[in-house]
Scaffold this motif. Structure first.
Motif, PDB file in Angstrom:
ATOM      1  N   PHE A  96      37.267  39.562  36.026  1.00  0.00           N
ATOM      2  CA  PHE A  96      38.693  39.626  36.366  1.00  0.00           C
ATOM      3  C   PHE A  96      38.866  40.858  37.247  1.00  0.00           C
ATOM      4  O   PHE A  96      39.000  41.977  36.745  1.00  0.00           O
ATOM      5  CB  PHE A  96      39.528  39.730  35.091  1.00  0.00           C
ATOM      6  CG  PHE A  96      39.425  38.535  34.193  1.00  0.00           C
ATOM      7  CD1 PHE A  96      40.055  37.340  34.524  1.00  0.00           C
ATOM      8  CD2 PHE A  96      38.692  38.577  33.018  1.00  0.00           C
ATOM      9  CE1 PHE A  96      39.967  36.212  33.699  1.00  0.00           C
ATOM     10  CE2 PHE A  96      38.600  37.472  32.190  1.00  0.00           C
ATOM     11  CZ  PHE A  96      39.230  36.287  32.540  1.00  0.00           C
ATOM     12  N   SER A  97      38.835  40.638  38.561  1.00  0.00           N
ATOM     13  CA  SER A  97      38.827  41.807  39.460  1.00  0.00           C
ATOM     14  C   SER A  97      40.144  42.563  39.383  1.00  0.00           C
ATOM     15  O   SER A  97      40.192  43.762  39.646  1.00  0.00           O
ATOM     16  CB  SER A  97      38.487  41.395  40.886  1.00  0.00           C
ATOM     17  OG  SER A  97      39.363  40.395  41.372  1.00  0.00           O
ATOM     18  N   GLY A  98      41.227  41.867  38.987  1.00  0.00           N
ATOM     19  CA  GLY A  98      42.513  42.545  38.841  1.00  0.00           C
ATOM     20  C   GLY A  98      42.556  43.495  37.653  1.00  0.00           C
ATOM     21  O   GLY A  98      43.482  44.290  37.525  1.00  0.00           O
ATOM     22  N   ILE A  99      41.549  43.405  36.775  1.00  0.00           N
ATOM     23  CA  ILE A  99      41.508  44.266  35.584  1.00  0.00           C
ATOM     24  C   ILE A  99      40.298  45.196  35.598  1.00  0.00           C
ATOM     25  O   ILE A  99      40.419  46.405  35.470  1.00  0.00           O
ATOM     26  CB  ILE A  99      41.447  43.408  34.285  1.00  0.00           C
ATOM     27  CG1 ILE A  99      42.693  42.523  34.153  1.00  0.00           C
ATOM     28  CG2 ILE A  99      41.296  44.312  33.054  1.00  0.00           C
ATOM     29  CD1 ILE A  99      42.633  41.551  32.963  1.00  0.00           C
ATOM     30  N   GLN A 100      39.104  44.598  35.756  1.00  0.00           N
ATOM     31  CA  GLN A 100      37.892  45.337  35.376  1.00  0.00           C
ATOM     32  C   GLN A 100      37.397  46.355  36.402  1.00  0.00           C
ATOM     33  O   GLN A 100      36.516  47.144  36.072  1.00  0.00           O
ATOM     34  CB  GLN A 100      36.765  44.344  35.065  1.00  0.00           C
ATOM     35  CG  GLN A 100      37.030  43.540  33.788  1.00  0.00           C
ATOM     36  CD  GLN A 100      35.927  42.530  33.574  1.00  0.00           C
ATOM     37  OE1 GLN A 100      35.836  41.556  34.314  1.00  0.00           O
ATOM     38  NE2 GLN A 100      35.083  42.761  32.585  1.00  0.00           N
ATOM     39  N   ILE A 101      37.943  46.342  37.606  1.00  0.00           N
ATOM     40  CA  ILE A 101      37.580  47.401  38.556  1.00  0.00           C
ATOM     41  C   ILE A 101      38.374  48.660  38.208  1.00  0.00           C
ATOM     42  O   ILE A 101      37.810  49.753  38.096  1.00  0.00           O
ATOM     43  CB  ILE A 101      37.806  46.947  40.008  1.00  0.00           C
ATOM     44  CG1 ILE A 101      36.844  45.786  40.339  1.00  0.00           C
ATOM     45  CG2 ILE A 101      37.610  48.111  40.974  1.00  0.00           C
ATOM     46  CD1 ILE A 101      37.038  45.151  41.710  1.00  0.00           C
ATOM     47  N   ALA A 102      39.652  48.490  37.955  1.00  0.00           N
ATOM     48  CA  ALA A 102      40.479  49.644  37.570  1.00  0.00           C
ATOM     49  C   ALA A 102      40.184  50.087  36.136  1.00  0.00           C
ATOM     50  O   ALA A 102      40.282  51.272  35.813  1.00  0.00           O
ATOM     51  CB  ALA A 102      41.956  49.292  37.723  1.00  0.00           C
ATOM     52  N   TYR A 103      39.821  49.122  35.276  1.00  0.00           N
ATOM     53  CA  TYR A 103      39.567  49.416  33.851  1.00  0.00           C
ATOM     54  C   TYR A 103      38.182  48.887  33.485  1.00  0.00           C
ATOM     55  O   TYR A 103      38.055  47.820  32.859  1.00  0.00           O
ATOM     56  CB  TYR A 103      40.648  48.766  32.971  1.00  0.00           C
ATOM     57  CG  TYR A 103      42.052  49.190  33.354  1.00  0.00           C
ATOM     58  CD1 TYR A 103      42.571  50.404  32.914  1.00  0.00           C
ATOM     59  CD2 TYR A 103      42.840  48.398  34.190  1.00  0.00           C
ATOM     60  CE1 TYR A 103      43.850  50.812  33.282  1.00  0.00           C
ATOM     61  CE2 TYR A 103      44.112  48.797  34.568  1.00  0.00           C
ATOM     62  CZ  TYR A 103      44.611  50.004  34.114  1.00  0.00           C
ATOM     63  OH  TYR A 103      45.871  50.396  34.490  1.00  0.00           O
ATOM     64  N   PRO A 104      37.143  49.614  33.855  1.00  0.00           N
ATOM     65  CA  PRO A 104      35.777  49.078  33.694  1.00  0.00           C
ATOM     66  C   PRO A 104      35.339  48.906  32.246  1.00  0.00           C
ATOM     67  O   PRO A 104      34.348  48.221  31.995  1.00  0.00           O
ATOM     68  CB  PRO A 104      34.890  50.117  34.391  1.00  0.00           C
ATOM     69  CG  PRO A 104      35.806  51.052  35.091  1.00  0.00           C
ATOM     70  CD  PRO A 104      37.178  50.916  34.514  1.00  0.00           C
ATOM     71  N   HIS A 139      33.083  36.752  41.391  1.00  0.00           N
ATOM     72  CA  HIS A 139      34.412  36.317  40.923  1.00  0.00           C
ATOM     73  C   HIS A 139      35.524  37.243  41.385  1.00  0.00           C
ATOM     74  O   HIS A 139      36.639  37.184  40.858  1.00  0.00           O
ATOM     75  CB  HIS A 139      34.414  36.187  39.398  1.00  0.00           C
ATOM     76  CG  HIS A 139      33.384  35.230  38.876  1.00  0.00           C
ATOM     77  ND1 HIS A 139      33.334  33.910  39.279  1.00  0.00           N
ATOM     78  CD2 HIS A 139      32.350  35.405  38.019  1.00  0.00           C
ATOM     79  CE1 HIS A 139      32.311  33.317  38.668  1.00  0.00           C
ATOM     80  NE2 HIS A 139      31.698  34.198  37.906  1.00  0.00           N
ATOM     81  N   VAL A 140      35.220  38.122  42.317  1.00  0.00           N
ATOM     82  CA  VAL A 140      36.263  39.007  42.850  1.00  0.00           C
ATOM     83  C   VAL A 140      37.192  38.166  43.725  1.00  0.00           C
ATOM     84  O   VAL A 140      36.736  37.270  44.450  1.00  0.00           O
ATOM     85  CB  VAL A 140      35.624  40.164  43.652  1.00  0.00           C
ATOM     86  CG1 VAL A 140      36.692  40.975  44.380  1.00  0.00           C
ATOM     87  CG2 VAL A 140      34.810  41.069  42.726  1.00  0.00           C
ATOM     88  N   ALA A 141      38.490  38.440  43.624  1.00  0.00           N
ATOM     89  CA  ALA A 141      39.480  37.646  44.358  1.00  0.00           C
ATOM     90  C   ALA A 141      39.042  37.460  45.810  1.00  0.00           C
ATOM     91  O   ALA A 141      38.511  38.380  46.440  1.00  0.00           O
ATOM     92  CB  ALA A 141      40.833  38.343  44.293  1.00  0.00           C
ATOM     93  N   ALA A 142      39.247  36.246  46.307  1.00  0.00           N
ATOM     94  CA  ALA A 142      38.744  35.845  47.620  1.00  0.00           C
ATOM     95  C   ALA A 142      39.091  36.888  48.679  1.00  0.00           C
ATOM     96  O   ALA A 142      40.188  37.433  48.658  1.00  0.00           O
ATOM     97  CB  ALA A 142      39.346  34.501  48.009  1.00  0.00           C
TER      98      ALA A 142
END
Ligand code: ZN
Length: 273
Positions: free
Chosen positions: A209-217, A252-255
């Motif tokens: 979930f790139s909207g979550i796990q990049i900012a909150y690893p 799975h990172v947003a297109a």
């Protein structure tokens, strides 16, 4: 529709196998409403994430990263062969496939419904730890999902059995080096692709979930086999990408799944390429 990029001195083609329906209910380590908000889940918690693939050519070789789901998972998946063709690449022209891991949305697309190779001329590069885990025999104590994936991988790899290269960290082929980033699966691998213009990193499923796990690893998902190991791998890979300013390609990172990360305190920020 494929997107074309010039990254790290390579011409990279961004491809897509389709869209995978998943759910915020699989998120571990974040309150559900907050997670739903960050990824734009619908009222049932459903989230649609892309299944991205990437391709580049070098030294007369055509290298594909991961093989998609084929027709085995959801009707919105399995588009990779047609996406390749519409980008001017027949599947038979693919000479090498780098696999980040052997989960269904990355490996089931290696074969068609009859078990024949979709990529009849491709050699497969895969981390030895990942290959050995999924190709070994079941122990009685393994969950059914592991048993099913093992059985399926024996079908996926059967037509390629004489052209699988099991690789380990530090080995290099065609400028591609595997970096073990286990947790999501026992041999989950990021591929570092070296180029005169800089390197880029295909990080597979370090992030779902790139909207979550990049900012909150530290947020994990229930389909990580070992969420704690996955957290450590995610931080290590994000650190590497940020500190070395590597372009990253995420399954799975947003297109289109291609961009750069920078570090901000204990968090990271993503910029699409
Ligand atoms: Zn995946």
């Amino acid at each position: 529709m494929a997107a074309h990029y010039r990254i790290a001195g390579l011409d990279l083609v961004g491809l897509c196998d389709g869209v995978l329906k998943t759910s915020v209910d699989f998120v571990i380590g974040m309150e559900r409403d907050r997670a739903a908000d960050l990824v734009g889940a619908d009222e049932t918690g459903a989230v649609f994430i892309p299944v991205n693939n990437f391709l580049f050519e070098r030294d007369g070789k055509t290298v594909l990263i991961d093989a998609g789901a084929g027709d085995t998972m959801q009707p919105t998946l399995g588009r990779l062969p047609s996406d390749l063709r519409s980008s001017g690449f027949d599947p038979s022209s693919v000479t090498h496939i780098l696999l980040t891991h052997l989960h269904p949305d990355h490996a089931n697309g290696l074969v068609d419904a009859a078990g024949e190779a979709i990529y009849p001329n491709a050699e497969i590069f895969v981390h030895a730890d990942e290959f050995d885990f999924w190709m070994s025999e079941n122990l009685g104590s393994e969950p059914d999902s592991v048993k099913r994936t093992r059985a399926r991988n024996k079908i996926n790899l059967k037509p390629y059995r004489d052209r699988v290269r099991r690789m380990r960290d530090g080995e290099e082929a065609l400028g591609c080096t595997p970096i073990l980033a286990k947790g999501h699966s026992p041999g989950h691998t990021c591929w570092r692709i070296c180029s005169a213009g800089g390197d880029f990193l295909a990080w597979g499923d370090c992030v779902h979930f790139s909207g979550i796990q990049i900012a909150y690893p530290d947020v994990a998902v229930t389909y990580d086999r070992d969420p704690a190991a996955g957290r450590l791998s995610r931080r290590r890979i994000l650190d590497m990408a940020a500190s070395e300013k590597l372009a990253v390609a995420g399954a799975h990172v947003a297109a289109p799944g291609l961009g750069y990360v920078s570090k901000q305190g204990e968090s990271y920020r993503y910029e699409p390429a």
